[in-house]
Design a protein around this motif. Structure first.
Motif, PDB file in Angstrom:
ATOM      1  N   TYR A  62       9.329  10.725   1.438  1.00  0.00           N
ATOM      2  CA  TYR A  62       9.662   9.444   0.844  1.00  0.00           C
ATOM      3  C   TYR A  62       9.060   9.333  -0.551  1.00  0.00           C
ATOM      4  CZ  TYR A  62      11.044   8.265   5.571  1.00  0.00           C
ATOM      5  OH  TYR A  62      11.667   8.265   6.793  1.00  0.00           O
ATOM      6  N   TYR A  63       9.790   8.638  -1.425  1.00  0.00           N
ATOM      7  CA  TYR A  63       9.316   8.416  -2.787  1.00  0.00           C
ATOM      8  C   TYR A  63      10.008   7.173  -3.347  1.00  0.00           C
ATOM      9  CZ  TYR A  63      13.613  11.049  -3.721  1.00  0.00           C
ATOM     10  OH  TYR A  63      14.914  11.485  -3.733  1.00  0.00           O
ATOM     11  N   LEU A  64       9.481   6.669  -4.449  1.00  0.00           N
ATOM     12  CA  LEU A  64      10.045   5.463  -5.046  1.00  0.00           C
ATOM     13  C   LEU A  64      11.472   5.724  -5.511  1.00  0.00           C
ATOM     14  CD1 LEU A  64       7.146   3.998  -7.239  1.00  0.00           C
ATOM     15  CD2 LEU A  64       7.714   3.505  -4.854  1.00  0.00           C
ATOM     16  N   ASN A  65      12.325   4.742  -5.319  1.00  0.00           N
ATOM     17  CA  ASN A  65      13.710   4.806  -5.780  1.00  0.00           C
ATOM     18  C   ASN A  65      13.722   4.438  -7.268  1.00  0.00           C
ATOM     19  OD1 ASN A  65      16.401   4.443  -6.368  1.00  0.00           O
ATOM     20  ND2 ASN A  65      16.838   3.219  -4.547  1.00  0.00           N
ATOM     21  N   ASP A  66      13.816   5.446  -8.113  1.00  0.00           N
ATOM     22  CA  ASP A  66      13.732   5.231  -9.565  1.00  0.00           C
ATOM     23  C   ASP A  66      14.727   4.198 -10.081  1.00  0.00           C
ATOM     24  OD1 ASP A  66      11.638   7.008  -9.824  1.00  0.00           O
ATOM     25  OD2 ASP A  66      12.937   8.698 -10.365  1.00  0.00           O
ATOM     26  N   SER A  67      15.946   4.212  -9.565  1.00  0.00           N
ATOM     27  CA  SER A  67      16.940   3.266 -10.084  1.00  0.00           C
ATOM     28  C   SER A  67      16.545   1.820  -9.783  1.00  0.00           C
ATOM     29  CB  SER A  67      18.339   3.573  -9.549  1.00  0.00           C
ATOM     30  OG  SER A  67      18.395   3.405  -8.161  1.00  0.00           O
ATOM     31  N   PHE A  68      15.962   1.569  -8.611  1.00  0.00           N
ATOM     32  CA  PHE A  68      15.498   0.215  -8.300  1.00  0.00           C
ATOM     33  C   PHE A  68      14.392  -0.197  -9.261  1.00  0.00           C
ATOM     34  CE2 PHE A  68      12.424  -2.664  -6.484  1.00  0.00           C
ATOM     35  CZ  PHE A  68      13.218  -3.722  -6.097  1.00  0.00           C
ATOM     36  N   TRP A  69      13.402   0.668  -9.444  1.00  0.00           N
ATOM     37  CA  TRP A  69      12.239   0.304 -10.252  1.00  0.00           C
ATOM     38  C   TRP A  69      12.557   0.237 -11.738  1.00  0.00           C
ATOM     39  CZ3 TRP A  69       8.852  -2.254  -7.774  1.00  0.00           C
ATOM     40  CH2 TRP A  69       8.714  -2.048  -6.404  1.00  0.00           C
ATOM     41  N   ARG A 109       0.835  -1.205   0.000  1.00  0.00           N
ATOM     42  CA  ARG A 109       0.000   0.000   0.000  1.00  0.00           C
ATOM     43  C   ARG A 109       0.872   1.258   0.000  1.00  0.00           C
ATOM     44  NH1 ARG A 109      -3.763  -0.108   4.835  1.00  0.00           N
ATOM     45  NH2 ARG A 109      -4.866   1.542   3.710  1.00  0.00           N
ATOM     46  N   LEU A 110       1.961   1.230   0.756  1.00  0.00           N
ATOM     47  CA  LEU A 110       2.888   2.364   0.773  1.00  0.00           C
ATOM     48  C   LEU A 110       3.483   2.604  -0.605  1.00  0.00           C
ATOM     49  CD1 LEU A 110       4.744   1.769   4.129  1.00  0.00           C
ATOM     50  CD2 LEU A 110       3.640   3.889   3.445  1.00  0.00           C
ATOM     51  N   LEU A 111       3.933   1.549  -1.251  1.00  0.00           N
ATOM     52  CA  LEU A 111       4.496   1.703  -2.599  1.00  0.00           C
ATOM     53  C   LEU A 111       3.460   2.281  -3.552  1.00  0.00           C
ATOM     54  CD1 LEU A 111       6.494  -1.644  -2.840  1.00  0.00           C
ATOM     55  CD2 LEU A 111       7.451   0.666  -2.567  1.00  0.00           C
ATOM     56  N   ASN A 112       2.232   1.854  -3.405  1.00  0.00           N
ATOM     57  CA  ASN A 112       1.141   2.350  -4.235  1.00  0.00           C
ATOM     58  C   ASN A 112       1.016   3.867  -4.124  1.00  0.00           C
ATOM     59  OD1 ASN A 112      -1.323   2.620  -5.690  1.00  0.00           O
ATOM     60  ND2 ASN A 112      -2.511   2.088  -3.887  1.00  0.00           N
ATOM     61  N   ILE A 113       0.908   4.375  -2.916  1.00  0.00           N
ATOM     62  CA  ILE A 113       0.709   5.824  -2.784  1.00  0.00           C
ATOM     63  C   ILE A 113       1.988   6.606  -3.073  1.00  0.00           C
ATOM     64  CG2 ILE A 113      -1.313   5.624  -1.289  1.00  0.00           C
ATOM     65  CD1 ILE A 113       0.510   6.426   1.082  1.00  0.00           C
ATOM     66  N   LEU A 114       3.141   5.996  -2.820  1.00  0.00           N
ATOM     67  CA  LEU A 114       4.396   6.683  -3.131  1.00  0.00           C
ATOM     68  C   LEU A 114       4.689   6.681  -4.624  1.00  0.00           C
ATOM     69  CD1 LEU A 114       6.683   5.475  -0.192  1.00  0.00           C
ATOM     70  CD2 LEU A 114       5.548   7.700  -0.461  1.00  0.00           C
ATOM     71  N   ALA A 147       3.724   3.296  10.210  1.00  0.00           N
ATOM     72  CA  ALA A 147       4.164   3.925   8.964  1.00  0.00           C
ATOM     73  C   ALA A 147       5.687   4.030   8.936  1.00  0.00           C
ATOM     74  CB  ALA A 147       3.522   5.300   8.812  1.00  0.00           C
ATOM     75  N   SER A 148       6.272   4.524  10.012  1.00  0.00           N
ATOM     76  CA  SER A 148       7.736   4.680  10.085  1.00  0.00           C
ATOM     77  C   SER A 148       8.458   3.345   9.943  1.00  0.00           C
ATOM     78  CB  SER A 148       8.139   5.331  11.404  1.00  0.00           C
ATOM     79  OG  SER A 148       7.693   6.647  11.472  1.00  0.00           O
ATOM     80  N   LYS A 149       7.950   2.336  10.609  1.00  0.00           N
ATOM     81  CA  LYS A 149       8.573   1.005  10.567  1.00  0.00           C
ATOM     82  C   LYS A 149       8.634   0.485   9.135  1.00  0.00           C
ATOM     83  CE  LYS A 149       6.153  -2.627  11.523  1.00  0.00           C
ATOM     84  NZ  LYS A 149       5.369  -3.705  12.136  1.00  0.00           N
ATOM     85  N   HIS A 150       7.525   0.575   8.427  1.00  0.00           N
ATOM     86  CA  HIS A 150       7.479   0.041   7.064  1.00  0.00           C
ATOM     87  C   HIS A 150       8.261   0.916   6.085  1.00  0.00           C
ATOM     88  CE1 HIS A 150       4.977  -3.372   7.911  1.00  0.00           C
ATOM     89  NE2 HIS A 150       4.135  -2.604   8.573  1.00  0.00           N
ATOM     90  N   LEU A 151       8.216   2.227   6.267  1.00  0.00           N
ATOM     91  CA  LEU A 151       9.012   3.115   5.411  1.00  0.00           C
ATOM     92  C   LEU A 151      10.500   2.823   5.584  1.00  0.00           C
ATOM     93  CD1 LEU A 151       7.044   6.439   5.915  1.00  0.00           C
ATOM     94  CD2 LEU A 151       7.333   5.226   3.737  1.00  0.00           C
ATOM     95  N   ASN A 152      10.927   2.619   6.807  1.00  0.00           N
ATOM     96  CA  ASN A 152      12.340   2.321   7.063  1.00  0.00           C
ATOM     97  C   ASN A 152      12.764   0.995   6.436  1.00  0.00           C
ATOM     98  OD1 ASN A 152      13.003   4.691   8.433  1.00  0.00           O
ATOM     99  ND2 ASN A 152      12.274   3.867  10.380  1.00  0.00           N
ATOM    100  N   LYS A 153      11.895  -0.003   6.492  1.00  0.00           N
ATOM    101  CA  LYS A 153      12.221  -1.297   5.867  1.00  0.00           C
ATOM    102  C   LYS A 153      12.337  -1.154   4.353  1.00  0.00           C
ATOM    103  CE  LYS A 153      10.489  -4.500   9.306  1.00  0.00           C
ATOM    104  NZ  LYS A 153       9.712  -5.696   9.565  1.00  0.00           N
ATOM    105  N   LEU A 154      11.389  -0.434   3.749  1.00  0.00           N
ATOM    106  CA  LEU A 154      11.436  -0.236   2.298  1.00  0.00           C
ATOM    107  C   LEU A 154      12.654   0.577   1.881  1.00  0.00           C
ATOM    108  CD1 LEU A 154       7.654   0.451   1.627  1.00  0.00           C
ATOM    109  CD2 LEU A 154       8.972  -1.530   0.812  1.00  0.00           C
TER     110      LEU A 154
END
Length: 116
Positions: free
Chosen positions: A67-74, A17-22, A43-50
């Motif tokens: 926070y936002y998606l890491n373009d190089s990973f994707w 869900r976090l990746l979806n909104i980010l 929220a913080s726990k999952h953001l830190n893991k991602l």
């Protein structure tokens, strides 16, 4: 990051869900909390893991981290990203999260207001 680690990150619905909104916006922890209706701790726990896994990154603006998606990973995992995007556009829970995000953004609420 190996394939097993990537899929471990995707075994939790909150992280998906976090990746979806980010995928749509840069958001701080309090905004994620408001949009997904989860605790700040969660929220913080999952953001830190991602972030640790390299799926997302952040940028510091004043006292907030956005926070936002890491373009190089994707870019390296574009087939996975395409699959996730398809799911986000077809499953009610993810569609509802996007709706909540749009409503939240339309209200122009900032973090200072949320924390009061």
């Amino acid at each position: 990051m190996n394939l097993t680690d990537i899929f471990k990150m995707l075994t939790d619905d909150t992280r998906i869900r976090l990746l979806n909104i980010l995928s749509e916006n840069q958001l701080c922890v309090c905004e994620v909390q408001a949009v997904l209706d989860i605790s700040q701790t969660n929220a913080s726990k999952h953001l830190n893991k991602l972030k640790a896994a390299g799926l997302i990154t952040d940028e510091k603006k004043s006292q907030w981290s956005y926070y936002y998606l890491n373009d190089s990973f994707w870019e390296k995992n574009q087939y996975l990203y395409q699959y996730l995007k398809e799911q986000w556009h077809t499953e009610d829970r993810y569609i509802n999260d996007q709706k909540n995000l749009k409503e939240y953004i339309s209200k122009n609420i900032d973090c200072m207001f949320i924390l009061k």
